[in-house]
Design a protein around this motif. Structure first.
Motif, mmCIF file in Angstrom:
data_model
loop_
_atom_site.group_PDB
_atom_site.id
_atom_site.type_symbol
_atom_site.label_atom_id
_atom_site.label_comp_id
_atom_site.label_asym_id
_atom_site.label_seq_id
_atom_site.Cartn_x
_atom_site.Cartn_y
_atom_site.Cartn_z
ATOM 1 N N ILE A 234 0.843 -1.184 0.000
ATOM 2 C CA ILE A 234 0.000 0.000 0.000
ATOM 3 C C ILE A 234 0.885 1.242 0.000
ATOM 4 C CG2 ILE A 234 -1.975 -1.110 1.073
ATOM 5 C CD1 ILE A 234 -1.108 0.027 3.722
ATOM 6 N N VAL A 235 0.316 2.379 -0.366
ATOM 7 C CA VAL A 235 1.045 3.636 -0.491
ATOM 8 C C VAL A 235 0.741 4.507 0.721
ATOM 9 C CG1 VAL A 235 1.304 5.742 -1.845
ATOM 10 C CG2 VAL A 235 1.063 3.538 -3.005
ATOM 11 N N TYR A 236 1.791 4.973 1.375
ATOM 12 C CA TYR A 236 1.656 5.828 2.546
ATOM 13 C C TYR A 236 2.034 7.271 2.198
ATOM 14 C CZ TYR A 236 1.692 1.460 5.248
ATOM 15 O OH TYR A 236 1.412 0.214 5.746
ATOM 16 N N ASP A 237 1.431 8.203 2.931
ATOM 17 C CA ASP A 237 1.869 9.594 2.874
ATOM 18 C C ASP A 237 3.022 9.744 3.856
ATOM 19 O OD1 ASP A 237 2.294 12.266 2.871
ATOM 20 O OD2 ASP A 237 0.250 12.871 3.377
ATOM 21 N N LEU A 241 7.830 12.041 7.236
ATOM 22 C CA LEU A 241 8.810 11.063 7.698
ATOM 23 C C LEU A 241 10.095 11.159 6.878
ATOM 24 C CD1 LEU A 241 9.453 8.673 9.553
ATOM 25 C CD2 LEU A 241 8.368 7.174 7.862
ATOM 26 N N SER A 242 9.968 11.419 5.594
ATOM 27 C CA SER A 242 11.141 11.545 4.723
ATOM 28 C C SER A 242 12.036 12.693 5.165
ATOM 29 C CB SER A 242 10.700 11.768 3.276
ATOM 30 O OG SER A 242 9.960 10.682 2.791
ATOM 31 N N MET A 305 6.803 7.053 12.235
ATOM 32 C CA MET A 305 6.610 5.843 11.442
ATOM 33 C C MET A 305 5.370 5.080 11.908
ATOM 34 S SD MET A 305 9.315 2.773 10.682
ATOM 35 C CE MET A 305 10.423 3.887 9.831
ATOM 36 N N ASP A 306 5.227 4.952 13.233
ATOM 37 C CA ASP A 306 4.037 4.279 13.771
ATOM 38 C C ASP A 306 2.768 5.028 13.358
ATOM 39 O OD1 ASP A 306 5.554 2.330 14.938
ATOM 40 O OD2 ASP A 306 5.662 3.331 16.894
ATOM 41 N N LYS A 307 2.845 6.342 13.453
ATOM 42 C CA LYS A 307 1.680 7.147 13.077
ATOM 43 C C LYS A 307 1.354 6.980 11.595
ATOM 44 C CE LYS A 307 0.104 11.945 12.818
ATOM 45 N NZ LYS A 307 0.471 13.366 13.041
ATOM 46 N N THR A 308 2.390 6.991 10.767
ATOM 47 C CA THR A 308 2.182 6.872 9.319
ATOM 48 C C THR A 308 1.567 5.532 8.943
ATOM 49 O OG1 THR A 308 4.056 8.344 8.881
ATOM 50 C CG2 THR A 308 3.329 6.936 7.068
ATOM 51 N N MET A 309 2.037 4.462 9.577
ATOM 52 C CA MET A 309 1.592 3.121 9.196
ATOM 53 C C MET A 309 0.252 2.738 9.821
ATOM 54 S SD MET A 309 5.172 0.990 9.098
ATOM 55 C CE MET A 309 4.459 -0.275 8.061
ATOM 56 N N ASN A 310 -0.149 3.452 10.859
ATOM 57 C CA ASN A 310 -1.377 3.068 11.556
ATOM 58 C C ASN A 310 -2.509 4.076 11.419
ATOM 59 O OD1 ASN A 310 -0.272 0.633 12.663
ATOM 60 N ND2 ASN A 310 0.883 1.887 14.126
ATOM 61 N N ASP A 311 -2.178 5.298 11.064
ATOM 62 C CA ASP A 311 -3.213 6.310 10.902
ATOM 63 C C ASP A 311 -3.884 6.134 9.544
ATOM 64 O OD1 ASP A 311 -4.837 8.476 10.835
ATOM 65 O OD2 ASP A 311 -3.269 9.983 11.051
ATOM 66 N N PRO A 312 -5.201 5.887 9.525
ATOM 67 C CA PRO A 312 -5.887 5.710 8.230
ATOM 68 C C PRO A 312 -5.718 6.905 7.299
ATOM 69 C CG PRO A 312 -7.287 5.038 10.050
ATOM 70 C CD PRO A 312 -6.100 5.696 10.664
ATOM 71 N N GLY A 702 10.162 -13.367 -3.007
ATOM 72 C CA GLY A 702 11.274 -12.758 -2.287
ATOM 73 C C GLY A 702 11.813 -11.530 -2.996
ATOM 74 N N LEU A 703 11.751 -11.546 -4.340
ATOM 75 C CA LEU A 703 12.221 -10.400 -5.119
ATOM 76 C C LEU A 703 11.290 -9.205 -4.982
ATOM 77 C CD1 LEU A 703 14.013 -9.119 -7.457
ATOM 78 C CD2 LEU A 703 12.352 -10.143 -9.030
ATOM 79 N N LEU A 704 9.990 -9.483 -4.915
ATOM 80 C CA LEU A 704 8.997 -8.420 -5.019
ATOM 81 C C LEU A 704 8.451 -7.927 -3.690
ATOM 82 C CD1 LEU A 704 6.958 -9.837 -8.045
ATOM 83 C CD2 LEU A 704 8.700 -8.054 -8.088
ATOM 84 N N GLN A 705 8.673 -8.656 -2.610
ATOM 85 C CA GLN A 705 7.951 -8.328 -1.388
ATOM 86 C C GLN A 705 8.299 -6.941 -0.832
ATOM 87 O OE1 GLN A 705 8.854 -11.252 1.563
ATOM 88 N NE2 GLN A 705 11.049 -10.806 1.639
ATOM 89 N N ASN A 706 9.536 -6.491 -1.031
ATOM 90 C CA ASN A 706 9.925 -5.175 -0.523
ATOM 91 C C ASN A 706 10.345 -4.215 -1.635
ATOM 92 O OD1 ASN A 706 9.491 -5.756 2.204
ATOM 93 N ND2 ASN A 706 11.517 -6.707 2.388
ATOM 94 N N ALA A 707 10.070 -4.582 -2.879
ATOM 95 C CA ALA A 707 10.553 -3.778 -4.004
ATOM 96 C C ALA A 707 9.977 -2.373 -3.991
ATOM 97 C CB ALA A 707 10.221 -4.466 -5.328
ATOM 98 N N TYR A 708 8.724 -2.242 -3.570
ATOM 99 C CA TYR A 708 8.054 -0.940 -3.602
ATOM 100 C C TYR A 708 7.719 -0.428 -2.206
ATOM 101 C CZ TYR A 708 7.814 -1.214 -8.644
ATOM 102 O OH TYR A 708 8.146 -1.272 -9.974
ATOM 103 N N VAL A 709 8.526 -0.819 -1.225
ATOM 104 C CA VAL A 709 8.413 -0.203 0.090
ATOM 105 C C VAL A 709 9.045 1.185 0.022
ATOM 106 C CG1 VAL A 709 9.168 -0.340 2.498
ATOM 107 C CG2 VAL A 709 8.415 -2.396 1.309
ATOM 108 N N HIS A 710 8.385 2.173 0.600
ATOM 109 C CA HIS A 710 8.908 3.542 0.582
ATOM 110 C C HIS A 710 10.321 3.551 1.158
ATOM 111 C CE1 HIS A 710 9.253 7.838 1.107
ATOM 112 N NE2 HIS A 710 8.058 8.032 0.570
ATOM 113 N N PRO A 711 11.263 4.259 0.528
ATOM 114 C CA PRO A 711 12.660 4.250 0.996
ATOM 115 C C PRO A 711 12.832 4.623 2.464
ATOM 116 C CG PRO A 711 12.515 5.296 -1.153
ATOM 117 C CD PRO A 711 11.107 5.034 -0.716
ATOM 118 N N VAL A 712 11.957 5.457 3.010
ATOM 119 C CA VAL A 712 12.131 5.852 4.411
ATOM 120 C C VAL A 712 11.882 4.686 5.355
ATOM 121 C CG1 VAL A 712 11.541 8.260 4.007
ATOM 122 C CG2 VAL A 712 9.747 6.661 4.607
#
Length: 768
Positions: A234-237, A241-242, A305-312, A702-712
């Protein structure tokens, strides 16, 4: 008006400037102290070591091998020696195809220049029309179509040449489009596995009061792509955090510096002032100070980070969705997912390096409004920039406004001053005006919300091209004509003004020749010198570099900057095609530019630029389209010019040219453009089949699971929460219900996403 001698002075100034740049570059590039400036790409690839680390002290800074000074032009031979397939492996397809734009210019204009000087120049020169007219003209204008008398049969020569030039240009364009399309397909078929080949981005996920975005995405694709869906991110704002992560990196760099400083002298305490920029304030222990700063930022990052990942509110209605095969991703990316065409919008995901993460946080529904605002702002920017363009044109036609500013007449009458002003100053003044423009246009493109760096550059390039077309080309012709023929405008009837403009258009070749010499010749030579990066590197190295990481960042080679380079190239295509029939004398200057630029940029791509993403030449349709626009504009202007010349018999025959050119573009668009916007299912299936045969136990998950995780989220591997587990992705897909209850009543974790996923729903044994 400027004469051939004035242009000669301008050409001499620019040729000497270019040659001086090459000499200075030849001397600087072989000095060990500048090695990271002129060969950074090899350092990035790990194939070059610093010459400063060995040898005598003087030899580390200055090259003492005098034989190398005698071969100051050998870089040109070295730049041309690398074959194209090796260049693609070394620098990527984007860089190799970018060079083909310069080759395209050579292929088009070298034959056209030969024909024009063989046929058109003698036809234009052997007339005395301008000598018996009241117009301001120069020796250059005697070589143009303006020297042909009204109603002359000689215009048939220009008509035939217009057809020949058009057919030749279209032939070269079609061959090049075909070659680049084949290169792209071959590159996609032969390159290594990449995450974007298996991934699409889905946007405008419809809201659901009972389900999270992650649950909705997983359920939708399990139902509609049950055999091919693999996982999603999923895509986070994460923009706030960046900023915090970036600040922590800076603090860590300072800490490394002071720790290194203390290690060199254990007895000396290192201190730092706590005031603004460390210029004032109380002194404290530097290591303790930056350690506490990092600790504080780490806590703040953890909370954010907690706020970003848990706040809808931080979760955007978008996701990167990965598939088990290229075929499955191609089907999803190139089809409509819902009966409602405004939701579940899918497109190919950019490769991870190409993602512009800041814009992923922009709500999809606001994009149309943002693009409208950017369009209006761009319109006003383009319109108001006509004012400095007009001022530049006044410099190019000083004699025509001597009556307005008589105090300048004694200075202007000096031959050398006049030659410098008309042969050099207008081009350099216009160049200065255009320096800040690309940054403004890039900010506009970012505001519009494009999610990949390549699309941002292509969008910015489009704006820049439109700007150059309206202001530099049309603006220079219109305002320049007004200044140039000011006296005629004031003393003739309104019915004769269009004729004066038509006759004066070819006369603007003088200004464009000076612009090509300044922006093209000297500008390209300045490009290889890399004066600004050279100065910035040594300033940073002296004042700011604290660690080896700092030195690598100071070496930053940059990339091709397609958003500014390609539109400027297209301006030369436009000038060459417009003036090929009208004023052929401009063509040699165009040919020299393309030849010089090809050699210089080949050297830069091999040794300097490090293209940070790969779009597989997705920009080529834009290149083709803009050359077609230039061709049509040249035909329309020639048509208008001949109409003022009362060439009643030949002018109507030109009407067919733009019609044929537009038809040709339509043909190429239908025949070749699909290779740049869609991925053939046949190619995808072939690639998947070969891959499964060669690597039957491939763990694609294994290749794709973290490919599009936000760099932060990747700055500390311990803080990364993945949405996948080690379960074999090749297992048979689970059957899921097409309808399900709220998560409140189905607390079991997803069988595909694992217990760490925020997607949780119960999987029934059958389909309802």
């Amino acid at each position: 008006m400027a004469s051939i001698s004035d242009i000669g002075v301008g050409a001499a100034i620019n040729i000497l400037s270019a040659f001086a740049f090459f000499i200075v570059f030849a001397l600087l590039r072989i000095q060990p102290v500048n090695d990271r400036v002129y060969f950074p790409k090899w350092y990035i690839k790990g194939l070059r070591g610093s010459p400063l680390s060995n040898g005598a002290m003087v030899g580390r800074i200055v090259n003492l091998d005098f034989r190398s000074y005698l071969k100051f032009l050998n870089w040109m031979v070295a730049a041309l020696r690398m074959p194209e397939p090796e260049l693609i492996d070394h620098a990527g397809l984007d860089s190799a195809v970018y060079l083909r734009i310069y080759l395209l210019g050579l292929k088009i204009f070298v034959p056209i220049a030969c024909l024009a000087f063989t046929i058109l120049v003698p036809v234009n020169w052997t007339n005395g029309t301008l000598e018996h007219s009241s117009l301001n003209y120069s020796d250059i204008d005697k070589l143009s179509i303006s020297n042909i008398p009204v109603g002359s049969r000689r215009f048939w020569t220009h008509l035939v040449m217009a057809y020949v030039f058009t057919f030749w240009t279209c032939y070269v364009l079609r061959k090049e489009y075909e070659n680049v399309a084949l290169m792209r397909l071959h590159f996609l078929a032969s390159e290594n596995r990449r995450p974007d080949q298996f991934t699409v981005i889905v946007r405008n996920v419809p809201p659901d009061p009972d389900e999270s975005v992650s649950e909705l995405v997983e359920h939708f694709f399990l139902v509609n792509h049950p055999e091919h869906y693999l996982n999603h991110q999923i895509v986070y704002d994460a923009n706030k955090l960046s900023k915090l992560v970036e600040e922590k990196k800076k603090m860590q760099n300072w800490l490394d510096f002071y720790q290194l400083k203390r290690s060199r002298n254990q007895s000396k305490r290192v201190t730092v002032k706590t005031g603004f920029l460390g210029l004032w304030g109380g002194k404290v222990d530097a290591i303790d100070y930056y350690s506490s700063k990092i600790e504080s930022l780490s806590k703040e990052i953890s909370l954010e980070m907690d706020k970003t990942m848990n706040d809808p509110k931080s979760i955007m209605p978008a996701a990167f969705v990965s598939f088990k095969s290229r075929w499955g991703a191609a089907v999803c990316a190139q089809t409509e997912q819902s009966r409602n065409p405004t939701i579940w919008l899918t497109e190919w995901a950019p490769e991870p390096r190409d993602v512009y993460w800041d814009n992923l946080a922009i709500p999809f529904v606001s994009l149309a409004i943002r693009r409208l605002i950017a369009g209006v702002a761009f319109f006003f920017l383009t319109f108001f920039f006509m004012i400095p363009i007009a001022l530049v044109q006044s410099l190019a036609n000083m004699e025509s406004i001597e009556k307005t500013a008589p105090f300048l007449k004694p200075i202007i009458e000096l031959k050398f001053v006049k030659s410098v002003i008309q042969g050099f100053l207008p081009g350099i003044a216009l160049k200065i005006f255009l320096i800040v423009l690309p940054s403004i246009l890039m900010l506009m493109s970012k505001f519009e919300g494009f999610i990949s760096r390549s699309s941002l550059e292509r969008r910015s390039a489009t704006k820049y091209y439109i700007f150059l077309f309206v202001n530099v080309f049309l603006g220079s012709i219109i305002t320049g004509t007004a200044f140039q023929q000011l006296n005629n405008f004031l003393h003739q009837s309104a019915n004769d003004i269009p004729k004066t403009i038509g006759v004066s258009i070819p006369m603007k070749a003088t200004f464009f020749i000076t612009f090509i010499m300044v922006d093209g010749w000297a500008g390209i030579a300045a490009e290889i010198l890399r004066l600004r990066p050279l100065i910035m590197y040594h300033l940073k190295n002296f004042f700011l570099v604290k660690t080896e990481k700092d030195r690598e960042e100071a070496m930053d080679p940059g990339n091709l900057e397609f958003n500014t380079g390609e539109p400027r190239i297209q301006l030369y295509f436009l000038l060459g095609l417009v003036y090929a029939v009208v004023t052929p004398l401009l063509l040699p200057f165009i040919v020299i530019f393309f030849g010089l630029a090809y050699v210089v940029y080949r050297h830069q791509i091999i040794n300097v630029y490090n293209q940070e993403y790969e779009s597989a030449a997705a920009f080529w349709p834009d290149v083709h389209r803009r050359v077609i626009v230039a061709l049509v504009v040249s035909q329309l202007l020639l048509m208008g010019l001949l109409s003022t010349k009362e060439a009643a018999q030949s002018t109507p025959l030109l009407i067919a040219l733009p019609i044929l050119t537009v038809w040709f573009h339509t043909f190429c668009k239908g025949r070749y453009e699909p290779a740049f916007v869609r991925y053939p299912l046949q190619e995808a299936m072939m690639k998947d089949t070969l891959e499964r045969a060669r690597e039957p136990n491939l763990n694609l998950k294994g290749l794709l699971q973290n490919a599009y995780v936000h760099p932060v989220f990747m700055h500390d591997e311990d803080e990364v929460e993945t949405e996948t587990d080690s379960e074999d992705w090749q297992k048979e897909p689970a059957l899921v219900p097409t309808k399900r209850q709220s998560r409140r009543n189905t607390p079991l974790p997803s069988k595909l996403s694992g217990p760490s996923s925020s997607s949780r729903f119960e999987v029934d044994g059958g389909v309802s």
